[in-house]
Design an enzyme around this catalytic site. Structure first.
Site, PDB file in Angstrom:
ATOM      1  N   ASN A  13       0.860  -1.192   0.000  1.00  0.00           N
ATOM      2  CA  ASN A  13       0.000   0.000   0.000  1.00  0.00           C
ATOM      3  C   ASN A  13       0.889   1.234   0.000  1.00  0.00           C
ATOM      4  O   ASN A  13       1.494   1.565   1.013  1.00  0.00           O
ATOM      5  CB  ASN A  13      -0.900  -0.048   1.248  1.00  0.00           C
ATOM      6  CG  ASN A  13      -1.774   1.184   1.372  1.00  0.00           C
ATOM      7  OD1 ASN A  13      -1.811   2.040   0.475  1.00  0.00           O
ATOM      8  ND2 ASN A  13      -2.482   1.287   2.495  1.00  0.00           N
ATOM      9  N   LYS A  15       0.053   4.256  -0.241  1.00  0.00           N
ATOM     10  CA  LYS A  15      -0.596   5.419   0.397  1.00  0.00           C
ATOM     11  C   LYS A  15      -0.387   6.665  -0.474  1.00  0.00           C
ATOM     12  O   LYS A  15      -0.335   6.560  -1.700  1.00  0.00           O
ATOM     13  CB  LYS A  15      -0.091   5.587   1.835  1.00  0.00           C
ATOM     14  CG  LYS A  15      -0.232   4.271   2.632  1.00  0.00           C
ATOM     15  CD  LYS A  15      -0.066   4.416   4.110  1.00  0.00           C
ATOM     16  CE  LYS A  15      -0.222   3.048   4.779  1.00  0.00           C
ATOM     17  NZ  LYS A  15      -0.166   3.105   6.229  1.00  0.00           N
ATOM     18  N   HIS A  99      -9.611   0.787   5.099  1.00  0.00           N
ATOM     19  CA  HIS A  99      -8.285   0.979   5.691  1.00  0.00           C
ATOM     20  C   HIS A  99      -8.394   1.920   6.893  1.00  0.00           C
ATOM     21  O   HIS A  99      -9.207   2.846   6.906  1.00  0.00           O
ATOM     22  CB  HIS A  99      -7.312   1.546   4.654  1.00  0.00           C
ATOM     23  CG  HIS A  99      -5.907   1.562   5.155  1.00  0.00           C
ATOM     24  ND1 HIS A  99      -5.426   2.578   5.953  1.00  0.00           N
ATOM     25  CD2 HIS A  99      -4.897   0.673   5.013  1.00  0.00           C
ATOM     26  CE1 HIS A  99      -4.175   2.302   6.279  1.00  0.00           C
ATOM     27  NE2 HIS A  99      -3.832   1.150   5.712  1.00  0.00           N
ATOM     28  N   GLU A 101      -6.758   4.376   7.842  1.00  0.00           N
ATOM     29  CA  GLU A 101      -6.664   5.822   7.568  1.00  0.00           C
ATOM     30  C   GLU A 101      -7.957   6.353   6.965  1.00  0.00           C
ATOM     31  O   GLU A 101      -8.326   7.506   7.188  1.00  0.00           O
ATOM     32  CB  GLU A 101      -5.439   6.096   6.675  1.00  0.00           C
ATOM     33  CG  GLU A 101      -4.147   5.962   7.484  1.00  0.00           C
ATOM     34  CD  GLU A 101      -3.007   5.287   6.763  1.00  0.00           C
ATOM     35  OE1 GLU A 101      -2.956   5.332   5.526  1.00  0.00           O
ATOM     36  OE2 GLU A 101      -2.154   4.688   7.451  1.00  0.00           O
ATOM     37  N   GLU A 171      -5.306  -5.124  10.602  1.00  0.00           N
ATOM     38  CA  GLU A 171      -4.312  -4.062  10.765  1.00  0.00           C
ATOM     39  C   GLU A 171      -4.614  -3.288  12.042  1.00  0.00           C
ATOM     40  O   GLU A 171      -5.427  -2.360  12.039  1.00  0.00           O
ATOM     41  CB  GLU A 171      -4.362  -3.101   9.566  1.00  0.00           C
ATOM     42  CG  GLU A 171      -4.011  -3.747   8.248  1.00  0.00           C
ATOM     43  CD  GLU A 171      -3.449  -2.725   7.253  1.00  0.00           C
ATOM     44  OE1 GLU A 171      -2.329  -2.938   6.798  1.00  0.00           O
ATOM     45  OE2 GLU A 171      -4.119  -1.717   6.969  1.00  0.00           O
ATOM     46  N   GLY A 177       2.459   2.246  10.811  1.00  0.00           N
ATOM     47  CA  GLY A 177       3.388   3.362  10.680  1.00  0.00           C
ATOM     48  C   GLY A 177       4.097   3.739  11.969  1.00  0.00           C
ATOM     49  O   GLY A 177       4.716   4.803  12.054  1.00  0.00           O
ATOM     50  N   SER A 217       3.472  -2.169  10.419  1.00  0.00           N
ATOM     51  CA  SER A 217       4.919  -2.213  10.661  1.00  0.00           C
ATOM     52  C   SER A 217       5.550  -3.542  10.263  1.00  0.00           C
ATOM     53  O   SER A 217       6.472  -4.025  10.932  1.00  0.00           O
ATOM     54  CB  SER A 217       5.236  -1.861  12.125  1.00  0.00           C
ATOM     55  OG  SER A 217       4.858  -0.519  12.395  1.00  0.00           O
TER      56      SER A 217
HETATM   57  P1  13P Z   1       3.064   0.331   7.697  1.00  0.00           P
HETATM   58  O1  13P Z   1       3.613  -0.959   7.101  1.00  0.00           O
HETATM   59  O2  13P Z   1       3.783   1.543   7.214  1.00  0.00           O
HETATM   60  O3  13P Z   1       2.920   0.224   9.177  1.00  0.00           O
HETATM   61  O4  13P Z   1       1.552   0.480   7.109  1.00  0.00           O
HETATM   62  C1  13P Z   1       0.686  -0.599   7.177  1.00  0.00           C
HETATM   63  C2  13P Z   1      -0.529  -0.300   6.382  1.00  0.00           C
HETATM   64  O5  13P Z   1      -1.293   0.592   6.704  1.00  0.00           O
HETATM   65  C3  13P Z   1      -0.773  -1.103   5.173  1.00  0.00           C
HETATM   66  O6  13P Z   1      -2.042  -0.880   4.643  1.00  0.00           O
END
Ligand code: 13P
Length: 264
Positions: A13, A15, A99, A101, A171, A177, A217
């Site tokens: 992803n 982002k 997701h 976010e 997740e 993150g 992560s």
């Molecule tokens: P990170 O791997 O940066 O923690 O992000 C995970 C994520 O949100 C994947 O969709």
């Protein structure tokens, strides 16, 4: 659970990262590095404007290209939004739904997410439904309740046939993150819960066949231990998917961990 029959899957992803030249370079670099990795389904989720170019790059490869979100309506006066049929028309074959976010930064509700999921299936897109608890919810012992609520509302009204197009990604919000991944035990506990919930809602065969990815992560040096959980079928990767080298290492580790003989 007996020897795993589910094909492992790794998603990247991106982002809201990369410019167009960077996205194309990342795709080309990844293509070079994954030439011989055959045992894993790989999906990348670039920003909307780059989907078509990245999909062209991977045409004929085993990598498919997905979107990070979509709108629940197919077309119309929805300034700034992108629909399922539009995504489909540029070579996109799947989409992330719910997701963290989208839920926590953009305020997508359970109802909004259910509408998006239905729209994705209607548009012939595969779905990765993301669920997961915040730190406060985990500390309040509400992890299973939150995941159950998110699953039940998003999958309400679907049948077992529709579920064949759905992958679940666990997740935990506190792991995204932050550099603080769930422990393998924490991940496996929630993945097992999700599979048991799917079995209750859609039957044991569907639950056994449904892939559940872990995200939060994930890095090249922690993915193998996360994959040791019998209900962990792959990874959804954010930051570490922005470097072809680290993403390819993760794919390789998932492929090795995911062989039925090594995972029973
Ligand atoms: P990170 O791997 O940066 O923690 O992000 C995970 C994520 O949100 C994947 O969709």
């Amino acid at each position: 659970m007996t020897a795993r029959t589910r094909r492992p899957m790794v998603g990247g992803n991106w982002k809201m990262n990369t410019t167009f030249p960077e996205a194309v370079r990342l795709a080309d670099d990844l293509k070079r590095r994954i030439g011989r990795l055959r045992a894993v389904d790989i999906v990348v989720y670039p920003p909307f404007p780059f989907i078509e170019a990245v999909a062209r790059r991977f045409d004929g490869e085993r990598v498919t290209v997905g979107a990070q979100d979509l709108h629940a309506k197919a077309s119309g006066a929805f300034t700034g939004a992108v629909s399922g049929p539009q995504l489909r028309s540029v070579g996109c074959t799947s989409v992330l739904i719910g997701h963290s976010e989208r839920r926590h930064v953009f305020g997508d509700s359970d109802v909004t997410i259910a509408g998006k999921l239905a729209a994705a299936l209607q548009a012939d897109l595969d779905v990765v439904l993301c669920v997961g608890e915040t730190l406060a919810e985990r500390d309040g012992d509400r992890t299973f309740a939150v995941c159950e609520r998110q699953l039940a509302s998003a999958l309400h009204g679907l049948d077992a046939t529709a579920l064949q197009r759905v992958v679940v990604a666990y997740e935990p919000v506190w792991a995204i993150g932050t550099g603080r991944n769930a422990t393998p035990g924490q991940a496996q506990d929630v993945h097992r819960f999700i599979r048991e919930w799917l079995a209750g809602a859609f039957g044991a065969a569907t639950a056994t066949a449904t892939r559940i990815q872990y995200g939060g992560s994930v890095k090249a040096d922690n993915v193998a231990e996360l994959m040791a959980g019998p209900d962990v079928d792959g990874a959804l990767v954010g930051g570490a998917s922005l470097q072809a080298e680290s993403f390819a290492s993760i794919i390789q580790a998932v492929g090795q961990a995911g062989t039925p003989s090594s995972k029973s």
